[in-house]
Scaffold this active site. Sequence first.
Site, PDB file in Angstrom:
ATOM      1  CD1 TRP A 358     -10.412   3.106 -14.350  1.00 39.46           C
ATOM      2  CD2 TRP A 358      -8.199   3.059 -14.631  1.00 39.46           C
ATOM      3  NE1 TRP A 358     -10.161   2.807 -15.671  1.00 39.46           N
ATOM      4  CE2 TRP A 358      -8.818   2.766 -15.877  1.00 39.46           C
ATOM      5  CE3 TRP A 358      -6.812   3.080 -14.563  1.00 39.46           C
ATOM      6  CZ2 TRP A 358      -8.087   2.510 -17.042  1.00 39.46           C
ATOM      7  CZ3 TRP A 358      -6.080   2.812 -15.735  1.00 39.46           C
ATOM      8  CH2 TRP A 358      -6.725   2.539 -16.954  1.00 39.46           C
ATOM      9  CG  ASP A 359     -11.017   7.977 -15.718  1.00 36.85           C
ATOM     10  OD1 ASP A 359     -11.150   6.758 -15.511  1.00 36.85           O
ATOM     11  OD2 ASP A 359     -11.585   8.580 -16.649  1.00 36.85           O
ATOM     12  CD  GLU A 489     -14.144   0.351 -19.930  1.00 37.76           C
ATOM     13  OE1 GLU A 489     -14.518   1.191 -20.784  1.00 37.76           O
ATOM     14  OE2 GLU A 489     -14.222   0.535 -18.702  1.00 37.76           O
ATOM     15  CE  LYS A 601     -14.117   2.774 -24.281  1.00 39.62           C
ATOM     16  NZ  LYS A 601     -14.833   2.500 -23.020  1.00 39.62           N
ATOM     17  CD  GLN A 602      -8.912   2.981 -21.655  1.00 41.40           C
ATOM     18  OE1 GLN A 602     -10.133   3.052 -21.586  1.00 41.40           O
ATOM     19  NE2 GLN A 602      -8.126   3.538 -20.768  1.00 41.40           N
TER      20      GLN A 602
END
Lengths: 767, 767
Positions: A358-359, A489, A601-602
């Site tokens: 999906w990046d 994640e 994580k992000q």
Amino acid sequence: MNQDYIIPDNWSIIEEGFEQDLVKSSESLFSIGNGAMGQRANFEEYYSGKTFQGSYIAGIYYPDKTKVGWWKNGYPEYFAKVLNAPNWIGINIEVNGENLDLAKCKAVKNFRRELNMKEGWYHRSFIATLQNGTDIEVQVRRFLSLDLDEVGVINYQVTALNQGAKIVFKPYLDAGVHNEDANWEEKFWEPISVRNNSNEAFVTARTFKTHFTATTFMHNSILMDGKNVNASPSDILSSHDKIEFSYEVSLAKNQSATIQKMGGYTVSMNHENTEEASKKVISTAVSIGYDELLANQIEAWAKIWEMSDITIDGDVKAQQGIRFNIFQLNQTYLGKDSRLNIGPKGFTGEKYGGSTYWDTEAYCIPFYMATKDQQVARNLLTYRYNQLDKAIENAGKLGFKNGAALYPMVTMNGEECHNEWEITFEEIHRNGAIAFAIYNYYRFTGDYSYIPEKGLEVLIGIARFWHQRATYSTYRNQYVILGVTGPNEYENNVNNNFYTNYIAKWCIDYTVEQINKIEKEYSSDYTRILNKVKLSTTEINHWKEVADNMYFPYSEEHGVYLQQDGFLDKELVKVHDLDKSQRPINQKWSWDRILRSPYIKQADTLQGFYFFEDHFSKEQLEKHFDFYEPFTVHESSLSPCVHSIQAAVLGRMEQAYTFYLRTSRLDLDDYNKEVHEGLHITSMAGTWMSIVEGFGGMRVKNNTLHFEPKIPAQWKGYSFKINFRNQILKVSVHANETKFSLEGEKPITVFVNGKEVLVEPDSLVTV
Amino acid sequence: MNQDYIIPDNWSIIEEGFEQDLVKSSESLFSIGNGAMGQRANFEEYYSGKTFQGSYIAGIYYPDKTKVGWWKNGYPEYFAKVLNAPNWIGINIEVNGENLDLAKCKAVKNFRRELNMKEGWYHRSFIATLQNGTDIEVQVRRFLSLDLDEVGVINYQVTALNQGAKIVFKPYLDAGVHNEDANWEEKFWEPISVRNNSNEAFVTARTFKTHFTATTFMHNSILMDGKNVNASPSDILSSHDKIEFSYEVSLAKNQSATIQKMGGYTVSMNHENTEEASKKVISTAVSIGYDELLANQIEAWAKIWEMSDITIDGDVKAQQGIRFNIFQLNQTYLGKDSRLNIGPKGFTGEKYGGSTYWDTEAYCIPFYMATKDQQVARNLLTYRYNQLDKAIENAGKLGFKNGAALYPMVTMNGEECHNEWEITFEEIHRNGAIAFAIYNYYRFTGDYSYIPEKGLEVLIGIARFWHQRATYSTYRNQYVILGVTGPNEYENNVNNNFYTNYIAKWCIDYTVEQINKIEKEYSSDYTRILNKVKLSTTEINHWKEVADNMYFPYSEEHGVYLQQDGFLDKELVKVHDLDKSQRPINQKWSWDRILRSPYIKQADTLQGFYFFEDHFSKEQLEKHFDFYEPFTVHESSLSPCVHSIQAAVLGRMEQAYTFYLRTSRLDLDDYNKEVHEGLHITSMAGTWMSIVEGFGGMRVKNNTLHFEPKIPAQWKGYSFKINFRNQILKVSVHANETKFSLEGEKPITVFVNGKEVLVEPDSLVTV
């Protein structure tokens, strides 16, 4: 920052001095690629020290069979490994009977690497004292042609320094390679044939299982004092998977000899007969010759930079960072081949497997959309359209019906090729990004035609998925989405991830809007599509029932949406209060500990605030940023860019700048202690966004560009270009003024901090 | 019930008629074992139809390297595969030049299998018409000696029926085997040597990686009309991993010939030189001879039945079921070798890998404790004590400190050898069962000495783990246990699983009690242990802080503890309302769908009510049973037994009986559609409990046996024996009376429905 050995320079990545411990890091950082192939900056000559050998061909993979203890229904059969391809760059060097090996020399001096990003080549030079006392100087330039993208060139020059020397150049091709991550060193290439003819050789091999065939080839010329001496190999060593030529030259003291090796791959994705194709491409390359190939390379890169360069004044490291990012993105994907996509490690490592995450939609499309012809972005959307049937099949394997589509977490060809259930089955938010990219493409390019032609079918498949995936909670009297993994994640299998629920609702709402619009404005497309997908008003009403009654976890106490139902149950110790020895947690902590920690994580909830910025007030953004960022470890490369943009929106320029450095120099300075595994390519598009959307504040609203330019204190100014609807707008931001100039035919109106500005073609407007 | 072809019989498992589709099922059901080795009921002769070949040696495994997409810290390196061992049972048969293959015969008549559980042998017979028109009758008996547990015996007799026949017996040994679940048919055995000498052969092979060496051997005799004819092989075919002898005999019409093959394994776990050991054991076996070996076998099984038999009157299927369960348990584990344990598939299949699960403590120990010398149960506890260091090391890999112990989810040698994070990292309740078994052992045997000698160290390691694993939730102002998988593996990574939280608290409380008791009563042990484990009062107080403030999710609306925080968010559709085509869900649904469903694989909250029955009122049990059982799919073999016991406690005899049939005939009737993969051994101990604890209502309270006998309407009565503190109590329950008789020296007091009864040795008491 974990390392600081790259020498700041506006246009080049430079390393000086030979440090064996940095070899693997530099092999990643000095990687080269041309969209079709690429490789790590491995030494041409044999090296007995620690190294991670890697050459890669776009689109070629191996289906590593999944091995888990207890097989579950719907598990993908394989994990697509990015394959280490046959080696064509190898040139062993014998000096007075001793093999050159930088790990074994008496001394290595003046070691220097340069990756010249402006011109697209990699150069390495050193002076080595061998165990036999011979001093030699080596100069090697290597590049992968952008024009002839099956060809790479190496110019390897040796000078005898302190005495005469007998030099044997031993260029070779080797298909007997294996992956770093292979179990028990198993091989993935089956050798087919090894052939040679005068100065040329061809090794053909086929991948096991996937049966991609690749011919690896080389053509060698020996130059003395700059002149081709038409040498032939004095010896040829050949086996079933390898061939090596020997060229002997005798050098007087201070004399130089050079081998020019042209090599590369021709593959069965593009050719019926790969060996014949190799012969043709090598003949073309040889007839052009090294000098002209290099000149063409410089020109090709100049064209890329002309459009995509970003300049930063007064901060060399920041300048080097953004150019490194733009350079790597262009090395990885140029939009030429619609079967390819933007692999997260590009041609710099094996990790992650597969090529399309999906990046692509969430991070890369904005970059390619704004710096290339808009057809490139449309091709990236079409890639998903072409894989819609596979996405429907994939959803079918998980029990979804009636055309519901779940795009794979990662793919090479539309099939899911990751193999962890918490990712493939649960990280379903990826479907949302694919829909969002359709919206974003239209918003930026104004090209609505994609939606009735292709996009709507994708949107309907995705809306159907979300409708079926949500379940009704009697307890809450709302729809919930259970068992998901959000963008963070570091949590798996959670309930009601805010981001997932939000984008699910948005996908349905947006799809319904498009259906209504297309019904009115594109009636023949409407009829064609509805006949194809068999969509009824009743079904649409069921979707809306879910979208209108979606549950979003919210904390009254904190005034924020909760990342997921259980977030507040965690031990809410901020990252700041975590001992540094514990970072990065993904290297220090076991997985269960990470999962039950509050560490993010992000961007997760904040990813939603990024995509849907205008759905929330700045106060809401601030509240959520202040709540979540302190728990965010940014151990995903995709994290700092979003936070940089949001910090800039909130006027926190110092923080925005810190995040900018972290995203732009993530690999150069190895923030996450993993650069030896390869570079983080897709997040580099996020770096671009952090300047254009973060500092530049660029937004498209109602078909118009808006800017809210800001400058970090460390910079004098910066500039970037945007291809906005086939006209090129250049934006230069300096302390007190923002300048606009336009290459195009029609004047355009932009808004700067809300103020309307008319930009005429070929004139400079200062605001 | 999914199949119904096994013929009801009190003492034997019988199949009549040849159905190719049932071959794999029967291969599982007619498996034989002797605690040291075993095998599926594969045909001796070649069979080209669907078959699952499997021979297994206790303690021998292969570390299959874990392959998952994104490696996480703490992942176990390997998954221990149960290995298909070299084949020694094979005897190919040539009849007038044609190979006998039941899949290819013109006709197969009178096909019959019998597993005689009373005497411990397996018999197969049939009449086959070959393609060449020859009719033969075959009678084969096979058993694995309990006395000489490295030896198995096959008596394979062929009779020519309609004409004379040249028969070639081709007994072979084959180490070129692979596992059913091997990827790309990779092999796990490396052949070392193949040797033969007159009628004997020896094939030695070594497992890759683990380097277990096994010699597989055979000795063959040919009998004509019942007499050994001292034949020698007419031909010997030998390769690097296989050897086959040929014995030719000519039969007149109605004449019979027999091959007696003795074979088996000697392994490096037990012998320095496995081939020499083979020679010795074969010589012993041959000198005893077939007839005496069989007589000894019958005697050895008689001894086992003498103690462990359960009789059921008036219900042959129920009788057959319980004996099948008791028989299989004794085939799998006899308590002779303290390095071994009770593998969940015994010697009947490959699935699950490893040998020791929490099944041993939660399900098997009560059976072995009551039907064997109490030393056997103590050995099973000691097995864990011996692995305490590895459990501490295992916890250390996950970041736990200071002697915290996490026992592996499954192990061969103390190391974790499962490889899914949701199991290894999260299904931590297993630690609780290991502590509970210590409590249970003392409760039943009265042997407290185990706790100061060994058990307390295990308890302390476990208590430390729970203390460290719980985290404080500010939000709830209580301790929570996040990110676990409960006994219901159809939920993963949930928060506050009631069962886990409850047993965690109990472990701490029980450990603290034992520390206090040992401090007072076993002061030298106390000093020794405390010096070893460095335990302070402060630390104990920290434990108690957690135990005293543990959070248990509870629903006021339903009046039940919640299986986990998010349970009520699920779509609470009862199993009863689920379409039958969707069952078993583990074969029909994708994993994500299972995870977000409310369906419960096996007793979870109710497992807590089973272990800690006396902590809850019967009303509470009823409420929880009524809430959870309707969502329970019983797709774990461990599920029906607990529910049978609890239904009996609640007086719901019809339901208890249904669950009893489901647990006792789980494999015979293949309730879960997976019997072809092998049998469910450990749950068979649960079947035993469902009679003794369920219908018999046996409990031990304050060192006294209590009974609340009940009888299902389908039965006239039943009886069982209990080795209670080295005296054997026999209990017979019939409609209006319960009889007790005691083999022993001291009278004991039991309670029947609360009424005190004195049972004198060697006299019958009727209540």
